[in-house]
Motif scaffolding. Structure first.
Motif, PDB file in Angstrom:
ATOM      1  N   VAL A 194       0.622  -1.140  -0.014  1.00 32.61           N
ATOM      2  CA  VAL A 194       0.024  -0.088  -0.120  1.00 32.61           C
ATOM      3  C   VAL A 194       0.902   1.282  -0.033  1.00 32.61           C
ATOM      4  O   VAL A 194       2.030   1.473   0.433  1.00 32.61           O
ATOM      5  N   LYS A 195       0.569   2.309  -0.597  1.00 31.37           N
ATOM      6  CA  LYS A 195       1.197   3.665  -0.516  1.00 31.37           C
ATOM      7  C   LYS A 195       1.031   4.255   0.627  1.00 31.37           C
ATOM      8  O   LYS A 195       0.152   4.218   1.229  1.00 31.37           O
ATOM      9  N   LYS A 196       2.009   4.856   1.107  1.00 33.18           N
ATOM     10  CA  LYS A 196       1.877   5.872   2.242  1.00 33.18           C
ATOM     11  C   LYS A 196       0.984   6.787   2.053  1.00 33.18           C
ATOM     12  O   LYS A 196       0.924   7.581   1.329  1.00 33.18           O
ATOM     13  N   GLY A 197       0.155   6.792   3.363  1.00 33.15           N
ATOM     14  CA  GLY A 197      -0.721   7.757   3.470  1.00 33.15           C
ATOM     15  C   GLY A 197      -2.156   7.335   3.172  1.00 33.15           C
ATOM     16  O   GLY A 197      -3.154   7.955   3.191  1.00 33.15           O
ATOM     17  N   LYS A 198      -2.020   6.004   2.448  1.00 29.29           N
ATOM     18  CA  LYS A 198      -3.633   5.559   1.954  1.00 29.29           C
ATOM     19  C   LYS A 198      -4.195   4.889   3.023  1.00 29.29           C
ATOM     20  O   LYS A 198      -3.525   4.496   4.182  1.00 29.29           O
ATOM     21  N   THR A 199      -5.281   4.324   2.773  1.00 24.52           N
ATOM     22  CA  THR A 199      -6.008   3.864   3.940  1.00 24.52           C
ATOM     23  C   THR A 199      -5.976   2.392   3.788  1.00 24.52           C
ATOM     24  O   THR A 199      -6.116   1.550   2.947  1.00 24.52           O
ATOM     25  N   ILE A 200      -5.529   1.749   4.796  1.00 25.38           N
ATOM     26  CA  ILE A 200      -5.503   0.170   5.121  1.00 25.38           C
ATOM     27  C   ILE A 200      -6.920  -0.292   5.958  1.00 25.38           C
ATOM     28  O   ILE A 200      -7.356   0.228   7.024  1.00 25.38           O
ATOM     29  N   THR A 201      -7.414  -1.323   5.391  1.00 23.49           N
ATOM     30  CA  THR A 201      -8.592  -1.854   6.121  1.00 23.49           C
ATOM     31  C   THR A 201      -7.950  -3.174   6.920  1.00 23.49           C
ATOM     32  O   THR A 201      -7.443  -4.213   6.422  1.00 23.49           O
ATOM     33  N   VAL A 202      -8.436  -3.298   8.196  1.00 25.51           N
ATOM     34  CA  VAL A 202      -7.945  -4.491   9.110  1.00 25.51           C
ATOM     35  C   VAL A 202      -9.108  -5.200   9.566  1.00 25.51           C
ATOM     36  O   VAL A 202     -10.151  -4.492   9.943  1.00 25.51           O
ATOM     37  N   ARG A 229       2.945  -2.873  15.267  1.00 19.36           N
ATOM     38  CA  ARG A 229       4.105  -2.950  15.535  1.00 19.36           C
ATOM     39  C   ARG A 229       5.031  -2.454  14.423  1.00 19.36           C
ATOM     40  O   ARG A 229       4.977  -3.337  13.184  1.00 19.36           O
ATOM     41  N   LYS A 230       5.861  -1.470  14.737  1.00 18.77           N
ATOM     42  CA  LYS A 230       6.626  -1.188  13.287  1.00 18.77           C
ATOM     43  C   LYS A 230       7.675  -2.009  13.055  1.00 18.77           C
ATOM     44  O   LYS A 230       8.377  -2.589  14.115  1.00 18.77           O
ATOM     45  N   THR A 237       1.789  -1.387  20.063  1.00 14.79           N
ATOM     46  CA  THR A 237       0.959  -0.176  20.627  1.00 14.79           C
ATOM     47  C   THR A 237      -0.190  -0.033  20.108  1.00 14.79           C
ATOM     48  O   THR A 237      -0.558  -0.620  19.114  1.00 14.79           O
ATOM     49  N   THR A 238      -1.052   0.224  21.011  1.00 19.89           N
ATOM     50  CA  THR A 238      -2.739   0.286  20.561  1.00 19.89           C
ATOM     51  C   THR A 238      -3.048   1.359  19.607  1.00 19.89           C
ATOM     52  O   THR A 238      -2.660   2.647  20.181  1.00 19.89           O
ATOM     53  N   VAL A 239      -3.668   1.295  18.581  1.00 17.07           N
ATOM     54  CA  VAL A 239      -3.924   2.481  17.590  1.00 17.07           C
ATOM     55  C   VAL A 239      -5.420   2.623  18.045  1.00 17.07           C
ATOM     56  O   VAL A 239      -5.745   3.900  18.065  1.00 17.07           O
ATOM     57  N   LYS A 240      -6.411   1.953  18.366  1.00 16.46           N
ATOM     58  CA  LYS A 240      -7.754   2.122  18.627  1.00 16.46           C
ATOM     59  C   LYS A 240      -8.461   1.127  19.127  1.00 16.46           C
ATOM     60  O   LYS A 240      -7.771  -0.130  19.142  1.00 16.46           O
ATOM     61  N   THR A 241      -9.574   1.026  19.675  1.00 22.13           N
ATOM     62  CA  THR A 241     -10.565  -0.047  20.365  1.00 22.13           C
ATOM     63  C   THR A 241     -11.811  -0.194  19.442  1.00 22.13           C
ATOM     64  O   THR A 241     -12.396   0.826  19.161  1.00 22.13           O
ATOM     65  N   VAL A 242     -12.012  -1.283  18.970  1.00 21.48           N
ATOM     66  CA  VAL A 242     -13.345  -1.377  18.139  1.00 21.48           C
ATOM     67  C   VAL A 242     -14.000  -2.630  18.641  1.00 21.48           C
ATOM     68  O   VAL A 242     -13.582  -3.335  19.330  1.00 21.48           O
ATOM     69  N   ASP A 259       5.999   0.365   7.198  1.00 14.30           N
ATOM     70  CA  ASP A 259       6.118  -0.886   7.058  1.00 14.30           C
ATOM     71  C   ASP A 259       5.804  -1.384   8.816  1.00 14.30           C
ATOM     72  O   ASP A 259       6.496  -0.993   9.779  1.00 14.30           O
ATOM     73  N   GLY A 260       4.850  -2.494   8.896  1.00 11.33           N
ATOM     74  CA  GLY A 260       4.694  -3.121  10.094  1.00 11.33           C
ATOM     75  C   GLY A 260       3.834  -4.132  10.212  1.00 11.33           C
ATOM     76  O   GLY A 260       3.232  -4.379   9.214  1.00 11.33           O
ATOM     77  N   TYR A 261       3.440  -4.581  11.424  1.00 12.49           N
ATOM     78  CA  TYR A 261       2.405  -5.624  11.638  1.00 12.49           C
ATOM     79  C   TYR A 261       1.279  -5.088  12.356  1.00 12.49           C
ATOM     80  O   TYR A 261       1.326  -4.338  13.546  1.00 12.49           O
ATOM     81  N   TYR A 262       0.073  -5.527  12.001  1.00 10.20           N
ATOM     82  CA  TYR A 262      -1.265  -4.919  12.629  1.00 10.20           C
ATOM     83  C   TYR A 262      -1.910  -6.399  13.154  1.00 10.20           C
ATOM     84  O   TYR A 262      -1.701  -7.500  12.586  1.00 10.20           O
ATOM     85  N   ARG A 263      -2.603  -6.084  14.455  1.00 10.06           N
ATOM     86  CA  ARG A 263      -2.918  -7.444  15.051  1.00 10.06           C
ATOM     87  C   ARG A 263      -4.348  -6.864  15.886  1.00 10.06           C
ATOM     88  O   ARG A 263      -4.143  -5.706  16.287  1.00 10.06           O
ATOM     89  N   PHE A 264      -5.188  -7.829  16.397  1.00  6.41           N
ATOM     90  CA  PHE A 264      -6.202  -7.528  17.274  1.00  6.41           C
ATOM     91  C   PHE A 264      -5.786  -8.184  18.224  1.00  6.41           C
ATOM     92  O   PHE A 264      -5.180  -9.249  18.672  1.00  6.41           O
ATOM     93  N   ALA A 265      -6.210  -7.571  19.629  1.00  9.37           N
ATOM     94  CA  ALA A 265      -6.245  -8.250  20.938  1.00  9.37           C
ATOM     95  C   ALA A 265      -7.206  -8.028  21.701  1.00  9.37           C
ATOM     96  O   ALA A 265      -8.004  -7.001  21.882  1.00  9.37           O
ATOM     97  N   PHE A 266      -7.658  -9.208  22.706  1.00 13.10           N
ATOM     98  CA  PHE A 266      -8.777  -9.338  23.308  1.00 13.10           C
ATOM     99  C   PHE A 266      -8.673  -9.642  24.730  1.00 13.10           C
ATOM    100  O   PHE A 266      -7.729 -10.606  24.799  1.00 13.10           O
TER     101      PHE A 266
END
Length: 284
Positions: A194-202, A229-230, A237-242, A259-266
């Motif tokens: 994805v290009k920098k500044g564009k929207t990512i859907t998780v 995680r960069k 680090t927590t980005v938001k809660t959904v 560049d980095g890793y996205y994850r969910f945590a419950f």
């Protein structure tokens, strides 16, 4: 039903050999009852009603950790405790229970008969005998909790004993533990690259064990943290809660920064905690 186990305690005191505890001890009533334990009744003893001097301490269930159960597979849950008695101990008992009255089967829900007996090691004390005891509850959620998901929650450890003169002692709340339904969590970030500044859907899904059906099902309206995680870092680090929707699904958007890793945590409730595997995003 109760998660229960009973056993004799080996001791050098001659009174024990006189008891000749039979196999009926395995199905003994709990010491708080007014009727005698089957082992002592068949041996001709008339136990008093919880008038013994055995005291219990240091009860630990599952190493102090929550008991988290999926839908299949047996889980070995270790239990350790200490006992002290001036007269010596002939019989011990342990089980986990729920409710308001440990002597009433109406308020004890869930459970499993244990095949493992407590093993107690005695040591002399200044004014009696100390016992270090351990046992294992083998819990199979497919049979123990197949009729009630509501048994997830707080459980109490009951410990009982008869001394060498057949006096009963018990403590029905020595310590507490939590039995929880296992959870699963997934995460997928796109598009990639994805290009920098564009929207990512998780997107992802939170599901938990359903003991009555033997399957995992979506866990609705639960708060879940989106974390990042960069690349090159070891810290999320927590980005938001959904919140999950009615079927346990998750979907949220963020801006691509690096560049980095996205994850969910419950974090968990009466359901165990869960963390998804991080999904890597390549930012151009």
């Amino acid at each position: 039903m109760r998660i229960r186990t009973t056993a004799t305690v080996l001791t050098s005191t001659v009174v024990v050999s006189a008891l000749a505890l039979p196999g009926a001890a395995q199905a003994a009533q709990h010491p708080g009852a007014t009727t005698p334990l089957g082992a002592f009744a068949s041996a001709g003893f008339e136990p008093q009603d919880a008038l013994g001097g055995t005291t219990f301490s240091d009860g630990v269930v599952n190493g102090g950790k929550d008991i988290v159960l999926g839908v299949t597979g047996k889980k070995a849950v270790p239990v350790t405790f200490s006992a002290f008695d001036k007269e010596g101990v002939a019989l011990t008992q342990a089980f986990l229970w729920q409710g308001t009255d440990s002597s009433s089967t109406d308020t004890i829900t869930g459970g499993l008969q244990s095949d493992d007996d407590p093993v107690c090691t005695e040591s002399p004390a200044e004014d009696g005998w100390n016992y270090s005891c351990k046992t294992v509850f083998t819990i199979d959620p497919a049979t123990a909790f197949k009729d009630d998901n509501g048994t997830a929650g707080t459980w109490k450890l009951f410990l009982g004993a008869y001394d060498l003169y057949a006096n009963a002692s018990y403590d029905d709340d020595v310590t507490r533990t939590h039995i929880k339904r296992a959870a699963k969590l997934t995460a997928n970030a796109s598009p990639e690259p994805v290009k920098k500044g564009k929207t990512i859907t998780v997107t992802g899904k939170l599901s938990r064990a359903n003991w009555t059906t033997g399957k995992y099902a979506g866990y609705s309206t639960q708060p879940v943290k989106l974390q990042f995680r960069k690349k090159g870092s070891s810290t999320y680090t927590t980005v938001k809660t959904v919140k999950t929707n009615s079927t346990g699904n998750l979907s949220t958007t963020v801006k691509a920064t690096s560049d980095g890793y996205y994850r969910f945590a419950f974090a968990g409730t009466t359901t165990g905690s869960a963390t998804a595997t991080g999904d890597f995003i390549d930012v151009k």
